[in-house]
Design an enzyme around this catalytic site. Structure first.
Site, PDB file in Angstrom:
ATOM      1  N   LYS A   1      -4.336  -1.453  15.650  1.00 15.22           N
ATOM      2  CA  LYS A   1      -5.159  -0.742  14.671  1.00 15.22           C
ATOM      3  C   LYS A   1      -6.235   0.102  15.348  1.00 15.22           C
ATOM      4  O   LYS A   1      -6.608   1.170  14.845  1.00 15.22           O
ATOM      5  CB  LYS A   1      -5.772  -1.744  13.702  1.00 15.22           C
ATOM      6  CG  LYS A   1      -4.764  -2.500  12.844  1.00 15.22           C
ATOM      7  CD  LYS A   1      -4.090  -1.586  11.820  1.00 15.22           C
ATOM      8  CE  LYS A   1      -2.736  -1.098  12.173  1.00 15.22           C
ATOM      9  NZ  LYS A   1      -2.131  -0.238  11.114  1.00 15.22           N
TER      10      LYS A   1
ATOM     11  N   LYS B   1      16.238  -2.123   0.413  1.00 17.92           N
ATOM     12  CA  LYS B   1      14.886  -2.154  -0.135  1.00 17.92           C
ATOM     13  C   LYS B   1      14.386  -0.747  -0.460  1.00 17.92           C
ATOM     14  O   LYS B   1      13.669  -0.548  -1.442  1.00 17.92           O
ATOM     15  CB  LYS B   1      13.944  -2.836   0.850  1.00 17.92           C
ATOM     16  CG  LYS B   1      14.149  -4.335   0.977  1.00 17.92           C
ATOM     17  CD  LYS B   1      13.118  -4.950   1.913  1.00 17.92           C
ATOM     18  CE  LYS B   1      13.284  -6.456   2.014  1.00 17.92           C
ATOM     19  NZ  LYS B   1      12.290  -7.068   2.951  1.00 17.92           N
TER      20      LYS B   1
ATOM     21  N   ASN C   1       1.598   4.898   7.245  1.00 14.37           N
ATOM     22  CA  ASN C   1       1.158   3.676   6.569  1.00 14.37           C
ATOM     23  C   ASN C   1       1.856   2.411   7.061  1.00 14.37           C
ATOM     24  O   ASN C   1       1.261   1.336   7.085  1.00 14.37           O
ATOM     25  CB  ASN C   1       1.399   3.826   5.062  1.00 14.37           C
ATOM     26  CG  ASN C   1       1.328   2.512   4.324  1.00 14.37           C
ATOM     27  OD1 ASN C   1       0.255   2.025   3.974  1.00 14.37           O
ATOM     28  ND2 ASN C   1       2.496   1.903   4.079  1.00 14.37           N
TER      29      ASN C   1
ATOM     30  N   ASP D   1      13.145   3.639  11.225  1.00 12.48           N
ATOM     31  CA  ASP D   1      12.737   2.395  11.861  1.00 12.48           C
ATOM     32  C   ASP D   1      11.743   2.764  12.951  1.00 12.48           C
ATOM     33  O   ASP D   1      12.119   3.287  14.005  1.00 12.48           O
ATOM     34  CB  ASP D   1      13.948   1.676  12.449  1.00 12.48           C
ATOM     35  CG  ASP D   1      13.597   0.321  13.056  1.00 12.48           C
ATOM     36  OD1 ASP D   1      12.386  -0.003  13.124  1.00 12.48           O
ATOM     37  OD2 ASP D   1      14.519  -0.398  13.465  1.00 12.48           O
TER      38      ASP D   1
ATOM     39  N   LEU E   1       0.818  -1.216   0.000  1.00 14.94           N
ATOM     40  CA  LEU E   1       0.000   0.000   0.000  1.00 14.94           C
ATOM     41  C   LEU E   1       0.846   1.259   0.000  1.00 14.94           C
ATOM     42  O   LEU E   1       0.517   2.233  -0.686  1.00 14.94           O
ATOM     43  CB  LEU E   1      -0.920   0.005   1.228  1.00 14.94           C
ATOM     44  CG  LEU E   1      -1.820  -1.204   1.448  1.00 14.94           C
ATOM     45  CD1 LEU E   1      -2.570  -1.047   2.754  1.00 14.94           C
ATOM     46  CD2 LEU E   1      -2.783  -1.375   0.281  1.00 14.94           C
TER      47      LEU E   1
ATOM     48  N   TYR F   1      -2.567  -7.240  17.107  1.00 14.42           N
ATOM     49  CA  TYR F   1      -2.704  -6.483  15.855  1.00 14.42           C
ATOM     50  C   TYR F   1      -3.967  -5.631  15.888  1.00 14.42           C
ATOM     51  O   TYR F   1      -3.944  -4.441  15.535  1.00 14.42           O
ATOM     52  CB  TYR F   1      -2.744  -7.439  14.660  1.00 14.42           C
ATOM     53  CG  TYR F   1      -2.892  -6.707  13.340  1.00 14.42           C
ATOM     54  CD1 TYR F   1      -1.852  -5.945  12.839  1.00 14.42           C
ATOM     55  CD2 TYR F   1      -4.088  -6.766  12.611  1.00 14.42           C
ATOM     56  CE1 TYR F   1      -1.981  -5.252  11.634  1.00 14.42           C
ATOM     57  CE2 TYR F   1      -4.224  -6.086  11.416  1.00 14.42           C
ATOM     58  CZ  TYR F   1      -3.168  -5.327  10.935  1.00 14.42           C
ATOM     59  OH  TYR F   1      -3.304  -4.634   9.756  1.00 14.42           O
TER      60      TYR F   1
ATOM     61  N   SER G   1      -5.358   2.520   9.309  1.00 12.87           N
ATOM     62  CA  SER G   1      -5.809   1.523  10.279  1.00 12.87           C
ATOM     63  C   SER G   1      -6.230   0.263   9.522  1.00 12.87           C
ATOM     64  O   SER G   1      -5.695  -0.044   8.455  1.00 12.87           O
ATOM     65  CB  SER G   1      -6.960   2.098  11.117  1.00 12.87           C
ATOM     66  OG  SER G   1      -7.392   1.180  12.089  1.00 12.87           O
TER      67      SER G   1
END
Length: 311
Positions: free
Chosen positions: A179, A49, A98, A71, A25, A175, A147
């Site tokens: 969120k 990356k 994000n 980080d 995303l 998790y 979220s």
């Protein structure tokens, strides 16, 4: 309602910072912002990356992003990255919070917090707080906090969750709490901004079910290669693309008439499709819980977002 990336307005002259923009995303969000003229800062943890993603973005968009080492699981790294941004740039029109981790085996951040809450919430809380000086002086700026519909699976959050031990850790619950924390933070930031008369918008988004590497990352960290492959295969079969999953974030970031505190998700059962404004759970809208989380986050990170300067 119909909406696509063709409806993103011209963003020439605006600067955006997207966390976790090396894939999924975040990458798709950064790509469309670049394509529509924004100057984009790609912030991520892995230098190799990040460099590879920056080159792909340049090849696809025809414009090169800036890169920033960040980080979110290390508050010192957050402080250093935010300091570089404040020192280097005189404006920041858009911050897209994000980046995230999903359902890994038990881990702690560098600072000793449970990894998911520490990365997904505390890292972004500290980053946003440290970037407020440049965000607040930029007219019509926005903070988009990403979220998940998984915030609906939990009914609360406590200070103890921030330092959850391995013995009481349940990865999907953690998790969901991270969120939920994202939304509580987004809405409390909105309330505080409006209380001091700021034009900075705090809004949220969630992608529905999108095909990214996030679903397989947890099993990979646990060394469960078969489970990781199964997650990846199932996700490719039933999820919408990462590009479509980025639509709510892009809508939240750029739609001209979006109201403060809006939460944007996919239109079809909040699972897939064009973006629309959706409702968080009642728990996510609880101002007292949000204020407590804010206080816990200030104590945990040492960052107290300065909004009183506008009074």
């Amino acid at each position: 309602m119909t909406w696509s990336t063709a409806d993103v307005p011209d963003l020439t002259g605006r600067r955006a910072l997207v966390t976790g923009a090396t894939s999924g995303l975040g990458y798709e969000t950064a790509l469309e912002l670049l394509r529509h003229g924004a100057d984009v800062i790609v912030a991520a943890r892995n230098p190799e990356k990040t460099a590879q993603a920056a080159q792909r973005l340049t090849d696809q968009a025809g414009r090169a992003p800036d890169v920033l080492a960040l980080d979110l699981a290390d508050l010192a790294s957050v402080a250093q990255a935010a300091g570089e941004v404040v020192q280097k740039y005189d404006r920041l029109d858009l911050l897209v919070n994000n980046a995230g981790v999903m359902a890994p085996p038990y881990r702690q951040t560098v600072d000793g917090f449970e990894l998911q809450l520490g990365t997904n919430h505390l890292g972004h809380f500290a980053l946003t707080g440290r970037l407020l000086p440049v965000l607040l002086k930029t007219p019509a700026s926005r903070v988009v906090t990403v979220s998940s519909f998984m915030h609906r699976t939990v009914r609360g959050i406590s200070e103890d969750d921030l330092r959850r031990s391995a013995g009481s850790y349940r990865k999907w619950e953690a998790y969901g709490k991270s969120k939920l924390a994202n939304l509580l933070f987004m809405l409390e930031l909105d309330r505080r901004l409006r209380a001091v008369g700021s034009e900075l918008l705090s809004v949220g988004a969630h992608p529905g079910y999108a095909s990214t590497h996030l679903q397989a990352a947890g099993p990979e960290l646990a060394g469960r290669a078969f489970q990781a492959r199964a997650w990846a295969t199932a996700t490719r079969l039933v999820a919408q693309s990462a590009a479509a999953g980025a639509w709510p974030s892009l809508y939240a970031a750029t739609y001209p008439d979006l109201r403060p505190g809006s939460f944007v998700g996919p239109s079809f059962l909040e699972y897939r499709g064009t973006p629309k404004v959706v409702l968080p759970t009642r728990t996510a809208q609880d101002p007292e819980l949000a204020q407590r989380l804010w206080a816990w986050s200030v104590e945990a990170t040492g960052v107290d977002p300065a909004l009183t300067v506008l009074k």
